[in-house]
Design a protein around this motif. Structure first.
Motif, mmCIF file in Angstrom:
data_model
loop_
_atom_site.group_PDB
_atom_site.id
_atom_site.type_symbol
_atom_site.label_atom_id
_atom_site.label_comp_id
_atom_site.label_asym_id
_atom_site.label_seq_id
_atom_site.Cartn_x
_atom_site.Cartn_y
_atom_site.Cartn_z
ATOM 1 N N VAL A 196 0.803 -1.187 -0.052
ATOM 2 C CA VAL A 196 -0.245 -0.157 -0.451
ATOM 3 C C VAL A 196 0.747 1.586 -0.388
ATOM 4 N N ALA A 197 1.769 1.221 0.799
ATOM 5 C CA ALA A 197 2.804 1.914 0.880
ATOM 6 C C ALA A 197 3.591 2.470 -0.301
ATOM 7 N N CYS A 198 3.754 2.102 -1.431
ATOM 8 C CA CYS A 198 4.197 1.996 -2.427
ATOM 9 C C CYS A 198 3.541 1.924 -3.838
ATOM 10 N N GLY A 199 1.937 2.044 -3.264
ATOM 11 C CA GLY A 199 1.638 1.987 -4.571
ATOM 12 C C GLY A 199 0.788 0.621 -4.952
ATOM 13 N N ARG A 200 1.346 -0.589 -4.844
ATOM 14 C CA ARG A 200 1.138 -1.292 -5.573
ATOM 15 C C ARG A 200 0.288 -1.936 -5.328
ATOM 16 N N LEU A 201 -1.098 -1.847 -3.708
ATOM 17 C CA LEU A 201 -2.191 -1.976 -3.699
ATOM 18 C C LEU A 201 -2.978 -0.507 -3.322
ATOM 19 N N ASP A 202 -3.511 -0.577 -3.372
ATOM 20 C CA ASP A 202 -4.582 1.199 -4.062
ATOM 21 C C ASP A 202 -5.056 1.121 -1.590
#
Length: 268
Positions: A196-202
């Motif tokens: 989530v922190a790196c944008g792979r999950l929203d």
């Protein structure tokens, strides 16, 4: 890099070496059952010992809360406490499924200030310092720019130790499946939060976690511009074990859906 974070990175990499060596001889592992569907191997224990050795050498006065060895006696007297999961995703590791990580966080007066999540299979090192941002292998990371729940990829974790709240969870899952672009359950909460922190999950939600599952990852999300809360929308997720996280806009749409299916046992 903050001195305590440097030590945490050293400890995580040392544990990663232990795990990587063992990963090529999985058939030789001795697996014990702590509780139904909750396993531990000598690799978990060796990785935890390696982490604690590094931390103790640098900061002998700090307290420690670790998954396998519990809480140290120093924790009651120290304002600092290391929160450690030496192998988050043990079931994945046992099966050779390459989704597991080391998670180390440092809390001062119960506020997490430093965080490391290390994926030894991909050599991906996620770090964060409170007020200084979050990073992946020294590259600054941010949560994704997605703003709509129906376009979001959401992570979660199915209950696997205790099933008292399984009906509430399944209601959340059923509802969200119809409202999002997709739901993923890779099986290692620390990595899910880092993603989530790196944008792979929203976004991400899970119930029944332990502090070592999410202490590092929740700080990373906040330092990457995301939001984190318990099911009540408050900040007590490390105490309740229930967490919702995501980009600011996705979080704002995800939380009410999860809240709508809370039971009395999940009010926090």
């Amino acid at each position: 890099m903050h001195p305590t974070l440097t030590i945490a990175v050293k400890a995580a990499r040392r544990a990663g070496s232990v795990i990587n060596r063992a990963s090529v001889q999985l058939d030789a592992l001795t697996v014990q059952t702590k509780s139904p569907n909750d396993f531990v191997t000598e690799v978990d224990q060796a990785a935890e010992a390696a982490i604690i050795e590094v931390l103790r050498e640098a900061y002998p006065e700090h307290g420690i809360l670790a998954e396998e060895s519990g809480e140290s006696a120093e924790s009651a007297d120290s304002e600092y406490q290391w929160i450690i999961d030496p192998l988050d995703g043990t079931t994945n590791f046992i099966h050779g499924f390459p989704q597991y990580a080391i998670s180390i966080a440092l809390a001062k007066n119960k506020v997490v200030e430093q965080a490391v999540i290390y994926d030894p299979t991909r050599n991906e090192l996620f770090t964060a310092t409170k007020g200084r941002g979050a990073f992946l292998n020294d590259r600054r990371i941010r949560v994704s720019k997605r703003t709509r729940l129906n376009e979001a990829l959401i992570g979660t974790g199915f209950p696997y130790r205790e099933f008292d709240n399984i009906d509430a969870y399944l209601a959340m899952f059923k509802d969200l499946t119809q409202k999002v672009a997709g739901i993923r359950r890779p099986g290692a909460a620390a990595l899910d939060l880092a993603y989530v922190a790196c944008g792979r999950l929203d976004g991400f939600w899970e119930i029944g976690l332990q502090p070592w599952d999410m202490a590092a990852g929740t700080l990373m999300i906040q330092e990457a511009g995301g939001l984190v809360s318990d099911l009540a929308g408050e900040g007590a997720y490390l105490d309740t074990g229930n967490v919702v996280a995501g980009t600011p806009k996705v979080f704002g749409q995800l939380l009410p859906v999860v809240q709508s299916h809370r039971t009395a046992a999940l009010r926090a």
